[in-house]
Enzyme design. Structure first.
Site, PDB file in Angstrom:
ATOM      1  CG  MET A  93     -33.131   1.597 -24.331  1.00 15.32           C
ATOM      2  SD  MET A  93     -33.249   2.942 -25.540  1.00 15.32           S
ATOM      3  CE  MET A  93     -33.493   1.998 -27.051  1.00 15.32           C
ATOM      4  CE1 TYR A 183     -40.102  -5.408 -15.054  1.00 15.20           C
ATOM      5  CE2 TYR A 183     -41.938  -6.155 -13.688  1.00 15.20           C
ATOM      6  CZ  TYR A 183     -41.318  -6.060 -14.922  1.00 15.20           C
ATOM      7  OH  TYR A 183     -41.928  -6.602 -16.030  1.00 15.20           O
ATOM      8  CB  SER A 184     -43.823  -2.985  -8.929  1.00 14.10           C
ATOM      9  OG  SER A 184     -45.216  -2.775  -8.885  1.00 14.10           O
ATOM     10  CE  LYS A 187     -42.103  -3.279 -17.161  1.00 13.61           C
ATOM     11  NZ  LYS A 187     -41.903  -3.046 -18.611  1.00 13.61           N
TER      12      LYS A 187
END
EC number: 1.1.1.146
Length: 292
Positions: A93, A183-184, A187
């Site tokens: 991806m 990562y946060s 998200k």
């Protein structure tokens, strides 16, 4: 203060009563029988368990992940469990062309699409953020941009089937955590984009539901490796988590919360935000945009 007592508090009470006590449709496995479903990140962890649950319910599945060997094993097991059909296409991806083409190929393999489950992520170790711009860019591209690319490719098929987009996210996309800045960020981006898109669907009468799944720590190999020695909390079972995600998508829920701490959905469900979103919609005029 007078305004709050006269208007805001009654609205809040009514909203909370509706939100927590309204009758909700019960999930039935037959809801997925014969449905055409894409699952990403399906060679292991939550994605693999979702593929197995869907197969037991009699769905058609097309799976993707980077590991062709892993996908082959999962697809074979799906057929044993009762999948109406099971196909896989391996790829990364990080490649947006692959992300788009995969959706189109999956649609052709199944003859349409009812549910797009976006579950893949790039591995991110837990550490202080310093100057890792490359890692941040990769997290945003894989964890967020590819989700948008795949949704855009899937929307024509989902509009035909009145289908669903299921976005697997994290508590780290609802509240700040240390050691996971990249990562946060990816998200939080999912919440912002897909929650806005959901509102646009309501305005333009697009009958494609969007379910955001907010997960706590799950006992996948990847999560256990990433959190080892730096984050101590009970991990919830991936098998049950996978089933809750499928249920939420089938019932067309706006959000699904799955965490070992029972207070999570109450504290993060944030009825105040939902009230503000409802009230803010009255400030928009959409006629010019819809007619253009």
């Amino acid at each position: 203060m007078h305004f709050m007592k006269k208007y805001l508090l009654p609205i809040l009470v009514l909203f909370l009563a509706y939100y927590y006590y309204s009758t909700k449709e019960e999930f039935r496995p037959e809801m997925l029988q014969g449905k055409k479903v894409i699952v990403t990140g399906a060679s292991k962890g939550i994605g693999r368990e979702m593929a197995y649950h869907l197969s037991e319910m009699g769905a058609h599945v097309v799976l993707t992940a980077r590991s062709e060997e892993g996908l082959q094993k999962v697809a074979s097991r799906c057929l044993e469990l009762g999948a109406a059909s099971a196909h896989y296409i391996a790829g990364t991806m990080e490649d947006m062309t692959f992300a788009e083409q995969f959706v189109l190929k999956a649609g052709k393999l199944m003859g349409g699409l009812d549910m797009l489950i976006l579950n893949h992520i790039t591995y991110t170790s837990m550490n202080f953020f310093r100057d890792e711009i490359h890692a941040l860019r990769k997290a945003m591209e894989v964890n967020f941009i590819s989700y948008v690319v795949m949704s855009v490719a899937a929307l024509p098929m989902l509009k035909q089937s009145n289908g669903s987009i299921v976005v697997v996210s994290s508590i780290a996309g609802k509240m700040a955590h240390p050691l996971v800045a990249s990562y946060s960020a990816s998200k939080f981006a999912l919440d912002g984009f897909f929650s806005s898109l959901r509102r646009e669907h309501g305005v333009t009468n697009v009958n494609v539901s969007i379910t955001l799944c907010v997960l706590g720590l799950i006992n996948t190999e990847t999560a256990m490796k990433a959190t080892s020695g730096v984050f101590n909390a009970p991990a919830s079972p991936k098998e049950e988590c996978a089933l809750e995600i499928i249920k939420g998508g089938a019932l067309r829920q706006e959000e699904v919360y799955y965490d070992s701490w029972s207070w999570t959905p109450i504290l993060l469900g944030n009825p105040g935000r939902k009230i503000m979103e409802f009230l803010s919609m009255k400030s928009f005029t959409f006629d010019k945009l819809i007619s253009s």
